[in-house]
Design a protein around this motif. Structure first.
Motif, PDB file in Angstrom:
ATOM      1  N   VAL A  33       0.835  -1.212   0.000  1.00  0.00           N
ATOM      2  CA  VAL A  33       0.000   0.000   0.000  1.00  0.00           C
ATOM      3  C   VAL A  33       0.864   1.255   0.000  1.00  0.00           C
ATOM      4  N   LYS A  34       0.326   2.313  -0.570  1.00  0.00           N
ATOM      5  CA  LYS A  34       1.073   3.570  -0.719  1.00  0.00           C
ATOM      6  C   LYS A  34       0.709   4.603   0.348  1.00  0.00           C
ATOM      7  N   ASN A  35      -0.548   4.638   0.763  1.00  0.00           N
ATOM      8  CA  ASN A  35      -0.997   5.617   1.744  1.00  0.00           C
ATOM      9  C   ASN A  35      -0.353   5.332   3.099  1.00  0.00           C
ATOM     10  N   THR A  36       0.333   6.328   3.666  1.00  0.00           N
ATOM     11  CA  THR A  36       1.072   6.105   4.912  1.00  0.00           C
ATOM     12  C   THR A  36       0.158   5.790   6.093  1.00  0.00           C
ATOM     13  N   GLU A  37      -1.023   6.384   6.133  1.00  0.00           N
ATOM     14  CA  GLU A  37      -1.947   6.091   7.232  1.00  0.00           C
ATOM     15  C   GLU A  37      -2.493   4.667   7.118  1.00  0.00           C
ATOM     16  N   LEU A  38      -2.746   4.227   5.908  1.00  0.00           N
ATOM     17  CA  LEU A  38      -3.199   2.847   5.692  1.00  0.00           C
ATOM     18  C   LEU A  38      -2.090   1.878   6.080  1.00  0.00           C
ATOM     19  N   LYS A  39      -0.872   2.200   5.706  1.00  0.00           N
ATOM     20  CA  LYS A  39       0.276   1.368   6.068  1.00  0.00           C
ATOM     21  C   LYS A  39       0.386   1.250   7.597  1.00  0.00           C
ATOM     22  N   LYS A  40       0.227   2.379   8.287  1.00  0.00           N
ATOM     23  CA  LYS A  40       0.285   2.373   9.762  1.00  0.00           C
ATOM     24  C   LYS A  40      -0.839   1.509  10.344  1.00  0.00           C
ATOM     25  N   ALA A  41      -2.018   1.620   9.764  1.00  0.00           N
ATOM     26  CA  ALA A  41      -3.153   0.831  10.251  1.00  0.00           C
ATOM     27  C   ALA A  41      -2.902  -0.667  10.059  1.00  0.00           C
ATOM     28  N   VAL A  42      -2.335  -1.029   8.918  1.00  0.00           N
ATOM     29  CA  VAL A  42      -2.024  -2.439   8.637  1.00  0.00           C
ATOM     30  C   VAL A  42      -0.966  -2.941   9.612  1.00  0.00           C
ATOM     31  N   ASP A  43       0.083  -2.132   9.822  1.00  0.00           N
ATOM     32  CA  ASP A  43       1.151  -2.523  10.745  1.00  0.00           C
ATOM     33  C   ASP A  43       0.624  -2.675  12.179  1.00  0.00           C
ATOM     34  N   HIS A  44      -0.244  -1.748  12.571  1.00  0.00           N
ATOM     35  CA  HIS A  44      -0.837  -1.822  13.914  1.00  0.00           C
ATOM     36  C   HIS A  44      -1.680  -3.088  14.048  1.00  0.00           C
ATOM     37  N   HIS A  45      -2.449  -3.382  13.004  1.00  0.00           N
ATOM     38  CA  HIS A  45      -3.312  -4.565  13.088  1.00  0.00           C
ATOM     39  C   HIS A  45      -2.494  -5.854  13.077  1.00  0.00           C
ATOM     40  N   LEU A  46      -1.345  -5.836  12.436  1.00  0.00           N
ATOM     41  CA  LEU A  46      -0.458  -6.999  12.481  1.00  0.00           C
ATOM     42  C   LEU A  46      -0.065  -7.294  13.927  1.00  0.00           C
ATOM     43  N   GLU A  47       0.360  -6.273  14.645  1.00  0.00           N
ATOM     44  CA  GLU A  47       0.749  -6.474  16.049  1.00  0.00           C
ATOM     45  C   GLU A  47      -0.453  -6.886  16.898  1.00  0.00           C
ATOM     46  N   GLU A  48      -1.592  -6.277  16.631  1.00  0.00           N
ATOM     47  CA  GLU A  48      -2.810  -6.621  17.356  1.00  0.00           C
ATOM     48  C   GLU A  48      -3.199  -8.080  17.100  1.00  0.00           C
ATOM     49  N   THR A  49      -3.041  -8.523  15.863  1.00  0.00           N
ATOM     50  CA  THR A  49      -3.394  -9.898  15.494  1.00  0.00           C
ATOM     51  C   THR A  49      -2.493 -10.898  16.215  1.00  0.00           C
ATOM     52  N   ALA A  96      -7.382   1.713  -2.441  1.00  0.00           N
ATOM     53  CA  ALA A  96      -8.823   1.568  -2.215  1.00  0.00           C
ATOM     54  C   ALA A  96      -9.238   0.098  -2.264  1.00  0.00           C
ATOM     55  N   GLY A  97      -8.714  -0.638  -3.222  1.00  0.00           N
ATOM     56  CA  GLY A  97      -9.050  -2.049  -3.345  1.00  0.00           C
ATOM     57  C   GLY A  97      -8.512  -2.885  -2.204  1.00  0.00           C
ATOM     58  N   VAL A  98      -7.268  -2.617  -1.831  1.00  0.00           N
ATOM     59  CA  VAL A  98      -6.666  -3.368  -0.720  1.00  0.00           C
ATOM     60  C   VAL A  98      -7.381  -3.046   0.589  1.00  0.00           C
ATOM     61  N   LEU A  99      -7.719  -1.768   0.785  1.00  0.00           N
ATOM     62  CA  LEU A  99      -8.456  -1.405   1.996  1.00  0.00           C
ATOM     63  C   LEU A  99      -9.789  -2.145   2.049  1.00  0.00           C
ATOM     64  N   ALA A 100     -10.501  -2.174   0.941  1.00  0.00           N
ATOM     65  CA  ALA A 100     -11.781  -2.889   0.896  1.00  0.00           C
ATOM     66  C   ALA A 100     -11.590  -4.382   1.160  1.00  0.00           C
ATOM     67  N   ALA A 101     -10.521  -4.954   0.621  1.00  0.00           N
ATOM     68  CA  ALA A 101     -10.237  -6.373   0.860  1.00  0.00           C
ATOM     69  C   ALA A 101      -9.928  -6.622   2.336  1.00  0.00           C
ATOM     70  N   CYS A 102      -9.194  -5.703   2.950  1.00  0.00           N
ATOM     71  CA  CYS A 102      -8.909  -5.817   4.390  1.00  0.00           C
ATOM     72  C   CYS A 102     -10.207  -5.759   5.193  1.00  0.00           C
ATOM     73  N   GLN A 103     -11.118  -4.898   4.764  1.00  0.00           N
ATOM     74  CA  GLN A 103     -12.400  -4.831   5.468  1.00  0.00           C
ATOM     75  C   GLN A 103     -13.202  -6.119   5.304  1.00  0.00           C
ATOM     76  N   ALA A 104     -13.095  -6.758   4.164  1.00  0.00           N
ATOM     77  CA  ALA A 104     -13.796  -8.032   3.978  1.00  0.00           C
ATOM     78  C   ALA A 104     -13.284  -9.063   4.985  1.00  0.00           C
ATOM     79  N   VAL A 105     -11.976  -9.062   5.209  1.00  0.00           N
ATOM     80  CA  VAL A 105     -11.393  -9.962   6.208  1.00  0.00           C
ATOM     81  C   VAL A 105     -11.917  -9.593   7.594  1.00  0.00           C
ATOM     82  N   GLU A 106     -11.934  -8.293   7.898  1.00  0.00           N
ATOM     83  CA  GLU A 106     -12.439  -7.839   9.207  1.00  0.00           C
ATOM     84  C   GLU A 106     -13.892  -8.270   9.401  1.00  0.00           C
ATOM     85  N   HIS A 107     -14.705  -8.119   8.377  1.00  0.00           N
ATOM     86  CA  HIS A 107     -16.117  -8.473   8.506  1.00  0.00           C
ATOM     87  C   HIS A 107     -16.288  -9.967   8.770  1.00  0.00           C
TER      88      HIS A 107
END
Length: 156
Positions: A33-49, A96-107
């Protein structure tokens, strides 16, 4: 499976497999992913997972079962779809697509943890109910964070 206890154990193994698969997949998502905030969210969720996996081990203890995963076709499919998006999408569509795919996993996870939590309650397993509620709250928060990112930054 004939009993709620058997279904609980089966589904617990399903989410244990899913969380371990997600831990393996998220580093690639973060690098893509390119968006830095999305990258941070993914990294945070990795640690949370990783923490959620440890919490699931405690839930397994409450039913005296060794923590182990059982293949989850749903998670495998969602992760395959995410991988495909990371390969095929470019520009604005990538994040946008990767974020939506991440949300599908969350759901999917929200649905599973919601069921597990309520089954734990019905089965009289208060400790598992509390632990699964903690994970469910984290998954809901992660989904809300992704929604906010989509609305405020990624989908622009």
């Amino acid at each position: 499976m004939k009993t709620l206890a058997e279904l609980f154990e089966h589904t617990l193994k399903d989410v244990y497999y899913a969380e371990n698969a997600i831990v393996k997949a998220l580093p690639k998502v973060s690098k893509t992913v390119k968006n830095t905030e999305l990258k941070k969210a993914v990294d945070h969720h990795l640690e949370e997972t990783k923490g959620q996996i440890e919490t699931l081990k405690k839930v397994f203890k409450t039913i005296n079962v060794k923590p182990e995963g059982e293949k989850c076709d749903a998670t495998d499919g969602l992760l395959k779809e995410t991988d495909g998006l990371m390969t095929e999408a470019q520009g604005v569509a990538l994040d946008a697509g990767v974020l939506a795919a991440c949300q599908a996993v969350e759901h999917y996870e929200i649905a599973r943890y919601g069921s597990l939590r309520e089954w734990a309650k019905v089965l009289g397993n208060e400790k598992a109910h509390v632990l699964l509620s903690e994970i469910l709250d984290q998954e809901n928060a992660a989904n809300n964070k992704l929604t906010n990112l989509a609305v405020t930054a990624v989908n622009k």
